[in-house]
Write a protein that holds these residues in place. Structure first.
Motif, PDB file in Angstrom:
ATOM      1  N   GLU A  19       0.766  -1.125   0.106  1.00 43.36           N
ATOM      2  CA  GLU A  19       0.032  -0.007   0.062  1.00 43.36           C
ATOM      3  C   GLU A  19       0.854   1.219   0.015  1.00 43.36           C
ATOM      4  N   ALA A  20       1.922   1.193   0.893  1.00 40.97           N
ATOM      5  CA  ALA A  20       2.835   2.475   0.856  1.00 40.97           C
ATOM      6  C   ALA A  20       3.391   2.574  -0.550  1.00 40.97           C
ATOM      7  N   ILE A  21       3.926   1.541  -1.287  1.00 40.66           N
ATOM      8  CA  ILE A  21       4.739   1.614  -2.438  1.00 40.66           C
ATOM      9  C   ILE A  21       3.753   1.973  -3.532  1.00 40.66           C
ATOM     10  N   ASP A  22       2.429   1.583  -3.474  1.00 39.13           N
ATOM     11  CA  ASP A  22       1.318   2.051  -4.454  1.00 39.13           C
ATOM     12  C   ASP A  22       1.063   3.460  -4.342  1.00 39.13           C
ATOM     13  N   SER A  23       0.896   3.931  -2.935  1.00 43.98           N
ATOM     14  CA  SER A  23       0.680   5.111  -2.739  1.00 43.98           C
ATOM     15  C   SER A  23       1.776   6.342  -3.085  1.00 43.98           C
ATOM     16  N   LEU A  24       2.966   5.720  -2.921  1.00 47.85           N
ATOM     17  CA  LEU A  24       4.050   6.691  -3.281  1.00 47.85           C
ATOM     18  C   LEU A  24       4.229   6.566  -5.006  1.00 47.85           C
ATOM     19  N   MET A  25       3.638   5.706  -5.684  1.00 44.50           N
ATOM     20  CA  MET A  25       3.679   5.920  -7.265  1.00 44.50           C
ATOM     21  C   MET A  25       2.536   6.816  -7.763  1.00 44.50           C
ATOM     22  N   ARG A  26       1.714   6.927  -6.803  1.00 48.52           N
ATOM     23  CA  ARG A  26       0.610   7.887  -7.244  1.00 48.52           C
ATOM     24  C   ARG A  26       1.049   9.293  -6.857  1.00 48.52           C
ATOM     25  N   LYS A  27       1.940   9.376  -5.917  1.00 47.66           N
ATOM     26  CA  LYS A  27       2.576  10.517  -5.292  1.00 47.66           C
ATOM     27  C   LYS A  27       3.445  11.184  -6.368  1.00 47.66           C
ATOM     28  N   ALA A  28       4.142  10.196  -7.219  1.00 47.22           N
ATOM     29  CA  ALA A  28       5.061  10.503  -8.296  1.00 47.22           C
ATOM     30  C   ALA A  28       4.360  10.850  -9.305  1.00 47.22           C
ATOM     31  N   GLY A  29       3.110  10.859  -9.399  1.00 51.15           N
ATOM     32  CA  GLY A  29       2.505  11.336 -10.710  1.00 51.15           C
ATOM     33  C   GLY A  29       2.011  10.268 -11.503  1.00 51.15           C
ATOM     34  N   PHE A  30       2.010   9.054 -11.220  1.00 51.34           N
ATOM     35  CA  PHE A  30       1.617   7.796 -12.012  1.00 51.34           C
ATOM     36  C   PHE A  30       0.187   7.633 -12.014  1.00 51.34           C
ATOM     37  N   SER A  31      -0.598   7.562 -13.010  1.00 52.23           N
ATOM     38  CA  SER A  31      -1.968   7.730 -13.176  1.00 52.23           C
ATOM     39  C   SER A  31      -2.557   5.964 -13.603  1.00 52.23           C
ATOM     40  N   GLY A  32      -1.597   5.561 -14.033  1.00 53.00           N
ATOM     41  CA  GLY A  32      -1.938   4.438 -14.949  1.00 53.00           C
ATOM     42  C   GLY A  32      -2.121   3.085 -13.843  1.00 53.00           C
ATOM     43  N   PRO A  33      -2.492   1.954 -14.442  1.00 56.40           N
ATOM     44  CA  PRO A  33      -2.723   0.798 -13.479  1.00 56.40           C
ATOM     45  C   PRO A  33      -1.454   0.336 -12.920  1.00 56.40           C
TER      46      PRO A  33
END
Length: 205
Positions: free
Chosen positions: A143-157
């Motif tokens: 969950e932390a990694i996925d949230s961090l990917m969103r924070k980085a601006g990634f919007s894909g699956p």
């Protein structure tokens, strides 16, 4: 914003560093976090900005105290009336290590820096969380990694294949926290009077 507020924000962190963190003088990556405590509730984030590049701690805390209080684009600038409710935390980042994979870290111990290529745009993305973030949010590692990917601006699956392509750097931190009331008490003890900030309500410290 009144210059007295600028000076207060500067003094809050700088005085604390000089008094409590003198043994940490030198150069290090750092972050400054402001939180607001209302009616005895859980502190809420009010601003957080820092650098992963080594900076002179004294000048770095001064600069990022102002930047995180006034220029965090997620929040409006801190106002004088908020000062009695504020808590400031300075983080000195240490022990940077390249992880073996995206799960090679411990919640509550390590901060994270992720770097990966966005498969849709072929652009490099990166983001960081301080060590306390995942534990505070109650996240699992994934969950932390996925949230961090969103924070980085990634919007894909977000797929397992993409997670495995992440380059992860883990680090630790030393924290020093100071609430405004403690700062005011310190100033009153050492200087004979509590700080007077234009626009802030007077308090009994």
């Amino acid at each position: 914003m009144k210059i007295k507020l600028w000076l207060f924000i500067y003094a809050t962190v700088l005085d604390y560093v000089l008094v409590c963190c003198f043994s940490y003088s030198g150069f290090s990556p750092l972050f400054v976090t402001w939180k607001k405590v209302v009616n005895g509730g859980e502190p809420r984030l009010r601003g957080c900005i820092g650098t992963l590049e080594a900076r002179c701690l004294i000048n770095g805390f001064k600069d990022y105290a102002l930047t995180s209080a006034l220029k965090d684009r997620r929040f409006p600038p801190i106002q004088a009336r908020e000062l009695p409710s504020l808590e400031c935390t300075v983080s000195i980042l240490t022990d940077f290590e390249t992880a073996n994979n995206y799960l090679d870290w411990e919640v509550g111990t390590h901060g994270l820096i992720i770097e990966f290529t966005d498969p849709e745009y072929s652009t490099r993305r990166s983001a960081t969380y301080l060590p306390e973030v995942a534990a505070h949010e109650g996240w699992t590692k994934v969950e932390a990694i996925d949230s961090l990917m969103r924070k980085a601006g990634f919007s894909g699956p977000i797929t397992e294949s993409l997670r495995k392509r992440i380059r992860l750097t883990r680090y630790q931190s030393t924290l020093f926290a100071l609430h405004y009331s403690d700062y005011a008490s310190y100033v009153k003890t050492t200087r004979g009077a509590a700080p007077s900030i234009l626009g802030a309500k007077p308090g009994n410290y």
